[in-house]
Write an enzyme that holds these catalytic residues in place. Structure first.
Site, PDB file in Angstrom:
ATOM      1  N   ASP A  15       0.837  -1.206   0.000  1.00  0.00           N
ATOM      2  CA  ASP A  15       0.000   0.000   0.000  1.00  0.00           C
ATOM      3  C   ASP A  15       0.872   1.257   0.000  1.00  0.00           C
ATOM      4  OD1 ASP A  15      -2.392   1.330  -0.056  1.00  0.00           O
ATOM      5  OD2 ASP A  15      -3.053   0.741   1.945  1.00  0.00           O
ATOM      6  N   CYS A 304      -4.034   5.310  -2.162  1.00  0.00           N
ATOM      7  CA  CYS A 304      -4.603   4.393  -3.142  1.00  0.00           C
ATOM      8  C   CYS A 304      -4.693   5.120  -4.481  1.00  0.00           C
ATOM      9  CB  CYS A 304      -5.983   3.933  -2.690  1.00  0.00           C
ATOM     10  SG  CYS A 304      -6.759   2.811  -3.866  1.00  0.00           S
ATOM     11  N   ASN A 313      -1.080   5.676   4.621  1.00  0.00           N
ATOM     12  CA  ASN A 313      -1.593   4.866   5.723  1.00  0.00           C
ATOM     13  C   ASN A 313      -1.130   5.505   7.025  1.00  0.00           C
ATOM     14  OD1 ASN A 313      -0.951   2.898   3.333  1.00  0.00           O
ATOM     15  ND2 ASN A 313      -2.440   1.845   4.623  1.00  0.00           N
TER      16      ASN A 313
HETATM   17  P1  HMG Z   1      -9.520  -5.242 -16.348  1.00  0.00           P
HETATM   18  O1  HMG Z   1      -8.799  -4.337 -17.284  1.00  0.00           O
HETATM   19  O2  HMG Z   1     -10.999  -5.177 -16.305  1.00  0.00           O
HETATM   20  O3  HMG Z   1      -9.045  -6.754 -16.515  1.00  0.00           O
HETATM   21  O4  HMG Z   1      -8.929  -4.956 -14.889  1.00  0.00           O
HETATM   22  P2  HMG Z   1      -9.264  -7.802 -17.664  1.00  0.00           P
HETATM   23  O5  HMG Z   1      -9.601  -9.072 -17.001  1.00  0.00           O
HETATM   24  O6  HMG Z   1     -10.169  -7.260 -18.730  1.00  0.00           O
HETATM   25  O7  HMG Z   1      -7.780  -7.926 -18.270  1.00  0.00           O
HETATM   26  C1  HMG Z   1      -7.166  -6.875 -18.976  1.00  0.00           C
HETATM   27  C2  HMG Z   1      -5.669  -7.169 -19.099  1.00  0.00           C
HETATM   28  O8  HMG Z   1      -5.066  -7.196 -17.803  1.00  0.00           O
HETATM   29  C3  HMG Z   1      -5.378  -8.530 -19.702  1.00  0.00           C
HETATM   30  O9  HMG Z   1      -4.113  -8.415 -20.370  1.00  0.00           O
HETATM   31  C4  HMG Z   1      -5.181  -9.412 -18.494  1.00  0.00           C
HETATM   32  O10 HMG Z   1      -4.383 -10.541 -18.756  1.00  0.00           O
HETATM   33  C5  HMG Z   1      -4.478  -8.475 -17.545  1.00  0.00           C
HETATM   34  P3  HMG Z   1      -4.012  -8.181 -21.950  1.00  0.00           P
HETATM   35  O11 HMG Z   1      -4.726  -9.349 -22.561  1.00  0.00           O
HETATM   36  O12 HMG Z   1      -4.719  -6.875 -22.210  1.00  0.00           O
HETATM   37  O13 HMG Z   1      -2.552  -8.115 -22.186  1.00  0.00           O
HETATM   38  N1  HMG Z   1      -4.699  -8.830 -16.150  1.00  0.00           N
HETATM   39  C6  HMG Z   1      -3.723  -9.020 -15.232  1.00  0.00           C
HETATM   40  N2  HMG Z   1      -2.385  -8.958 -15.323  1.00  0.00           N
HETATM   41  C7  HMG Z   1      -1.685  -9.215 -14.199  1.00  0.00           C
HETATM   42  N3  HMG Z   1      -2.262  -9.514 -13.018  1.00  0.00           N
HETATM   43  C8  HMG Z   1      -3.593  -9.587 -12.889  1.00  0.00           C
HETATM   44  C9  HMG Z   1      -4.381  -9.332 -14.042  1.00  0.00           C
HETATM   45  N4  HMG Z   1      -5.711  -9.313 -14.259  1.00  0.00           N
HETATM   46  C10 HMG Z   1      -5.897  -9.014 -15.540  1.00  0.00           C
HETATM   47  N5  HMG Z   1      -4.140  -9.873 -11.708  1.00  0.00           N
HETATM   48  C11 HMG Z   1      -8.371  -5.722 -12.695  1.00  0.00           C
HETATM   49  C12 HMG Z   1      -9.434  -5.614 -13.758  1.00  0.00           C
HETATM   50  C13 HMG Z   1      -9.020  -6.195 -11.420  1.00  0.00           C
HETATM   51  C14 HMG Z   1      -7.307  -6.683 -13.153  1.00  0.00           C
HETATM   52  C15 HMG Z   1      -7.744  -4.316 -12.505  1.00  0.00           C
HETATM   53  O14 HMG Z   1      -8.760  -3.413 -12.261  1.00  0.00           O
HETATM   54  C16 HMG Z   1      -6.744  -4.253 -11.373  1.00  0.00           C
HETATM   55  O15 HMG Z   1      -5.668  -4.807 -11.447  1.00  0.00           O
HETATM   56  N6  HMG Z   1      -7.103  -3.525 -10.303  1.00  0.00           N
HETATM   57  C17 HMG Z   1      -6.239  -3.347  -9.146  1.00  0.00           C
HETATM   58  C18 HMG Z   1      -6.007  -1.896  -8.903  1.00  0.00           C
HETATM   59  C19 HMG Z   1      -5.112  -1.722  -7.698  1.00  0.00           C
HETATM   60  O16 HMG Z   1      -3.995  -2.201  -7.660  1.00  0.00           O
HETATM   61  N7  HMG Z   1      -5.606  -0.995  -6.689  1.00  0.00           N
HETATM   62  C20 HMG Z   1      -4.864  -0.773  -5.478  1.00  0.00           C
HETATM   63  C21 HMG Z   1      -4.977  -1.934  -4.538  1.00  0.00           C
HETATM   64  S1  HMG Z   1      -6.423  -1.914  -3.540  1.00  0.00           S
HETATM   65  C22 HMG Z   1      -6.071  -0.749  -2.299  1.00  0.00           C
HETATM   66  O17 HMG Z   1      -5.057  -0.099  -2.327  1.00  0.00           O
HETATM   67  C23 HMG Z   1      -7.002  -0.623  -1.144  1.00  0.00           C
HETATM   68  C24 HMG Z   1      -6.474  -1.274   0.135  1.00  0.00           C
HETATM   69  O18 HMG Z   1      -5.233  -0.720   0.529  1.00  0.00           O
HETATM   70  C25 HMG Z   1      -7.483  -1.021   1.254  1.00  0.00           C
HETATM   71  C26 HMG Z   1      -7.896   0.438   1.321  1.00  0.00           C
HETATM   72  O19 HMG Z   1      -7.129   1.255   1.805  1.00  0.00           O
HETATM   73  O20 HMG Z   1      -9.011   0.713   0.861  1.00  0.00           O
HETATM   74  C27 HMG Z   1      -6.303  -2.762  -0.033  1.00  0.00           C
HETATM   75 MG    MG Z   2      -5.021   1.120   1.761  1.00  0.00          MG
END
Ligand code: HMG
Ligand code: MG
Length: 363
Positions: A15, A304, A313
């Protein structure tokens, strides 16, 4: 007394770093994990297996996992490493590396939930004859199998974290799907993880305020989601104040609502961001409600990418200082931790956001 011990989940390497625009060298990320491991912290979220298009900074998390699997970082107590992932693709990428160690020989997802079995679930067969399997003296396999519950050796444990959110807008922005779709995505992950005896933590973001839907997020929605995730098999729910909009009364109301929904306080962790400077106050409220697990990032790193304006954080140093001031042991060396906060801030050319860390170093 040890009854009052608190557990800190250090989320700095994930994070804390995920939102940094400048590419952080892999060596710096690994050095951060190694330094944190030596402080007495017991749980470190070390990276995420998310789409590199969405969160480019985390693209080399697999190399961090590989490093940790190959070279168990030195630590006074066994460390649990957590790895954040949003979907099966992320879990597959995690499992590729993990299976190189475990060699379960099969990477098939169950199509239905596991039938209820004896406590602890199925233990992996770790006595593989596969010559490609690394020697497992210090492998996670041993830790996960024989020593799952009470690891006394130096073997690290590994857990995964999944994440959804209490509002539809945030879930769309963060993971490109609805809340319901996110739960659906988790099912095969949860079933597979249970089969592997791998613990699953589940985050609920924007539990105390949403950048898109405002500060008044319905606590009943958070409770409903938490119940859902626990029923699906989550081992712990991390309730996240992503935006830092949480206040003492709102935190109290949320915790009362979770309690009324029948959620055991031992199944909860609180994850505060300090955007409005309320994180420590809210932590005290949570302590009073019996919460004993808290997420934090050294140096107050973080933010985030999908929560505009959200800052870091709560600083781990500040939480450790708070808990120690209340006579609650953390097992963490405050001086060492404070030095890490100063070091990583300098590495990132940022100011150190921990008051207690800076004060400790100034003594
Ligand atoms: P999408 O674009 O809808 O995914 O993203 P998709 O399934 O259509 O795939 C698109 C492309 O991404 C494809 O590749 C997939 O293979 C690839 P392409 O064919 O175009 O070359 N792909 C991936 N590659 C690597 N790892 C994966 C993956 N999944 C798909 N896991 C998705 C949907 C969920 C993947 C995207 O929205 C995403 O990665 N989101 C995460 C964003 C993020 O990192 N946010 C921060 C973390 S959460 C946070 O910080 C909150 C927390 O701290 C608590 C708080 O404070 O609230 C936890
Ligand atoms: Mg967080």
């Amino acid at each position: 007394s040890s009854r009052d011990a608190v557990r800190i989940v250090e989320v700095g390497p994930r994070d804390g770093l995920q939102n940094e625009k400048k590419v952080i060298p892999l060596a710096t990320k690994i050095e951060l994990v190694e330094k944190l491991a030596r402080t007495g912290l017991k749980t470190i979220e070390a990276g995420s297996f998310v789409s590199p298009k969405w969160t480019p900074q985390m693209a080399n998390s697999s190399e961090i996992l590989e490093y940790v699997l190959r070279n168990t970082p030195q630590s006074p107590t066994p460390i649990t490493y957590q790895w954040l992932l949003p979907n099966v693709k992320g879990f597959d990428n995690f499992l590729k590396l993990w299976n190189a160690q475990l060699s379960t020989g099969q990477d098939v997802y169950p199509t239905s939930p596991p039938s209820p079995g004896p406590e602890g679930g199925q233990v992996l067969n770790t006595s593989s004859k596969d010559p490609n399997v690394m020697p497992s003296a210090t492998s996670g396999a041993e830790a996960m199998g024989k020593e799952r519950a009470s690891s006394s050796a130096g073997s690290p444990l590994h857990e995964i974290s999944i994440f959804t959110a209490a509002t539809e807008s945030f879930t769309q922005k963060n993971t490109n799907c609805s809340i319901q779709e996110s739960l659906k995505r988790f099912e095969p992950i949860m079933w597979k993880a249970k089969e592997m005896d791998l613990k699953v933590r589940a985050y609920i973001s924007v539990a105390l305020g949403c950048p898109y839907e405002g500060p008044d997020v319905d606590p009943h929605k958070v409770a409903e989601l938490a119940v859902n995730l626990l029923e699906m098999g989550a081992d712990e729910i991390s309730v996240a104040d992503t935006t830092g909009m949480g206040t003492a009364p709102k935190t109290a109301k949320l915790l009362k609502t979770l309690d009324a929904a029948g959620i055991d306080k031992h199944d909860l962790a609180l994850h505060f961001h300090d955007t409005y400077g309320m994180a420590l106050v809210n932590s005290v409220v949570a302590l009073e409600h019996g919460i004993r697990t808290f997420d934090a990032a050294v140096g107050g790193l973080g933010g985030c990418p999908y929560s505009p304006g959200a800052t870091g954080n709560v600083a781990t140093e500040d939480l450790v200082h708070l808990f120690h001031s209340l006579g609650m042991p953390t097992g963490v060396n405050m001086e060492e931790l404070s030095e890490i906060g100063e070091w990583i801030s300098a590495e990132l050319a940022k100011s150190n956001e921990s008051s207690a860390g800076k004060a400790t170093l100034a003594q």
